[in-house]
Enzyme design. Structure first.
Site, PDB file in Angstrom:
ATOM      1  N   ASP A   1       0.838  -1.207   0.000  1.00 23.05           N
ATOM      2  CA  ASP A   1       0.000   0.000   0.000  1.00 23.05           C
ATOM      3  C   ASP A   1       0.870   1.253   0.000  1.00 23.05           C
ATOM      4  O   ASP A   1       1.971   1.265   0.554  1.00 23.05           O
ATOM      5  CB  ASP A   1      -0.907  -0.033   1.245  1.00 23.05           C
ATOM      6  CG  ASP A   1      -2.061   0.949   1.121  1.00 23.05           C
ATOM      7  OD1 ASP A   1      -2.331   1.438   0.004  1.00 23.05           O
ATOM      8  OD2 ASP A   1      -2.691   1.237   2.151  1.00 23.05           O
TER       9      ASP A   1
ATOM     10  N   ASN B   1     -10.753  -3.336  -6.279  1.00 17.66           N
ATOM     11  CA  ASN B   1     -10.019  -2.292  -7.010  1.00 17.66           C
ATOM     12  C   ASN B   1     -10.688  -1.894  -8.334  1.00 17.66           C
ATOM     13  O   ASN B   1     -10.328  -0.889  -8.936  1.00 17.66           O
ATOM     14  CB  ASN B   1      -8.570  -2.703  -7.271  1.00 17.66           C
ATOM     15  CG  ASN B   1      -7.681  -2.588  -6.038  1.00 17.66           C
ATOM     16  OD1 ASN B   1      -6.657  -3.242  -5.926  1.00 17.66           O
ATOM     17  ND2 ASN B   1      -8.069  -1.737  -5.085  1.00 17.66           N
TER      18      ASN B   1
HETATM   19  C1  FPP Z   1      -2.187   0.103  -3.193  1.00 22.95           C
HETATM   20  O1  FPP Z   1      -1.681   1.413  -3.148  1.00 22.95           O
HETATM   21  C2  FPP Z   1      -1.615  -0.589  -4.322  1.00 22.95           C
HETATM   22  C3  FPP Z   1      -2.311  -1.184  -5.317  1.00 22.95           C
HETATM   23  C4  FPP Z   1      -3.780  -1.211  -5.365  1.00 22.95           C
HETATM   24  C5  FPP Z   1      -1.641  -1.816  -6.432  1.00 22.95           C
HETATM   25  C6  FPP Z   1      -0.398  -2.562  -6.063  1.00 22.95           C
HETATM   26  C7  FPP Z   1       0.343  -2.818  -7.283  1.00 22.95           C
HETATM   27  C8  FPP Z   1       1.682  -2.749  -7.389  1.00 22.95           C
HETATM   28  C9  FPP Z   1       2.603  -2.484  -6.289  1.00 22.95           C
HETATM   29  C10 FPP Z   1       2.308  -2.979  -8.658  1.00 22.95           C
HETATM   30  C11 FPP Z   1       2.600  -4.412  -8.825  1.00 22.95           C
HETATM   31  C12 FPP Z   1       1.607  -4.854  -9.736  1.00 22.95           C
HETATM   32  C13 FPP Z   1       1.807  -5.686 -10.718  1.00 22.95           C
HETATM   33  C14 FPP Z   1       1.136  -5.319 -11.935  1.00 22.95           C
HETATM   34  C15 FPP Z   1       2.648  -6.886 -10.621  1.00 22.95           C
HETATM   35  P1  FPP Z   1      -2.698   2.611  -3.292  1.00 22.95           P
HETATM   36  O2  FPP Z   1      -2.833   2.921  -4.739  1.00 22.95           O
HETATM   37  O3  FPP Z   1      -3.985   2.288  -2.618  1.00 22.95           O
HETATM   38  O4  FPP Z   1      -1.926   3.737  -2.566  1.00 22.95           O
HETATM   39  P2  FPP Z   1      -2.556   4.898  -1.660  1.00 22.95           P
HETATM   40  O5  FPP Z   1      -3.130   4.223  -0.436  1.00 22.95           O
HETATM   41  O6  FPP Z   1      -1.378   5.739  -1.332  1.00 22.95           O
HETATM   42  O7  FPP Z   1      -3.584   5.620  -2.487  1.00 22.95           O
END
Ligand code: FPP
Length: 256
Positions: free
Chosen positions: A18, A66
């Site tokens: 995250d 998501n």
């Molecule tokens: C959560 O951070 C992250 C995700 C929903 C996606 C995780 C994906 C990756 C780390 C890339 C790896 C993926 C692949 C394609 C192998 P957030 O977007 O919710 O962050 P925030 O809480 O700061 O908004």
């Protein structure tokens, strides 16, 4: 700190990656820029886990929930998935990583599924570390799909037990996670590996996922090594002798 087979090194680490969106926002960049940096952090982490003797790593890349994100972010994550496979497949294969993608494949484009099939086949015989990428995955979805398969088999309820249900979950090949890490400062499980994490040790870090590195991993592993895992048993060495009540002598407060 390589100690394969040492109980102080978890066999299976699960990570909620995250903080990508906040990492990007701090740089005045779109959220997908953070996810792209998140892929680099993931590749670093796979290597660091393998170097330390972790045998299974499961990461949450896209949850069942998501899909509710803005369309450009969802399509960006799908494109990133295919790019990540193309960019990193050769190195992962050479480094002994066996990649498995787990989750609900319905609603995923044929192109993305083809890239998964390619990397799973290319790395199928590797044995150094298993990398499970949970994509379109949710812990509740997993339990429901396992129940549906059991019902389709005509399961007799009197024979159903935890082991049989677990064999139908998508992570059935791996032992349960020993260490569950969440980055990004939030203190929740977010529907990740709900069944499998029943006895996992939890570690929460304020580090935003794109900043996660070997040092952060070592902090989590050191915290894990200090934990006493009891799996519901009585502690072997109670930290507070006054609190220890021999089972043969009921505590006085019970008879009051
Ligand atoms: C959560 O951070 C992250 C995700 C929903 C996606 C995780 C994906 C990756 C780390 C890339 C790896 C993926 C692949 C394609 C192998 P957030 O977007 O919710 O962050 P925030 O809480 O700061 O908004």
């Amino acid at each position: 700190m390589r100690e394969a087979d040492s109980p102080s090194i978890p066999r299976h680490v699960a990570i909620v990656m995250d903080g990508n969106g906040r990492w990007a926002r701090k740089r005045l960049m779109p959220r997908v820029f953070g996810h792209k940096a998140g892929v680099d952090a993931l590749v670093r982490t796979v290597r660091a886990c393998a170097d330390r003797g972790v045998r299974h790593l499961t990461v949450f890349a896209f949850s069942s929930e998501n899909w509710k994100r803005p369309e450009d972010e969802v399509s960006g994550l799908m494109a990133l998935m295919m790019n990540a496979v193309a960019k990193h497949m050769a190195a992962l294969r050479e480094e002994g990583v066996r990649v498995r993608i787990v989750g609900d494949r319905s609603g995923i484009s044929a192109g993305v599924i083809a890239s998964w099939d390619t990397i799973e086949a290319a790395t199928a015989h590797n044995q150094r570390i298993d990398l499970y990428v949970a994509f379109n995955y949710g812990g509740r979805w997993d339990i429901v799909q396992a129940c549906k398969r059991l019902l389709a088999e005509g399961v007799d309820p009197s024979t159903l037990d935890e082991a049989r249900l677990a064999r139908h979950l998508v992570m059935h090949e791996a032992p349960d996670p020993d260490l569950f890490i969440r980055t990004g400062g939030e203190l929740r499980l977010s529907n990740f590996l709900l069944w499998q994490s029943a006895y996992a040790e939890l570690h929460f870090s304020d580090c935003l996922w794109p900043d996660f590195d070997a040092g952060e991993l070592d902090r989590a592993l050191q915290a894990y090594a200090r934990r006493e895992r009891r799996f519901g048993r009585v502690t072997a060495s109670p930290p507070d002798a006054d609190a220890a009540v021999p089972l043969s002598q009921p505590a006085s407060f019970l008879s009051r």
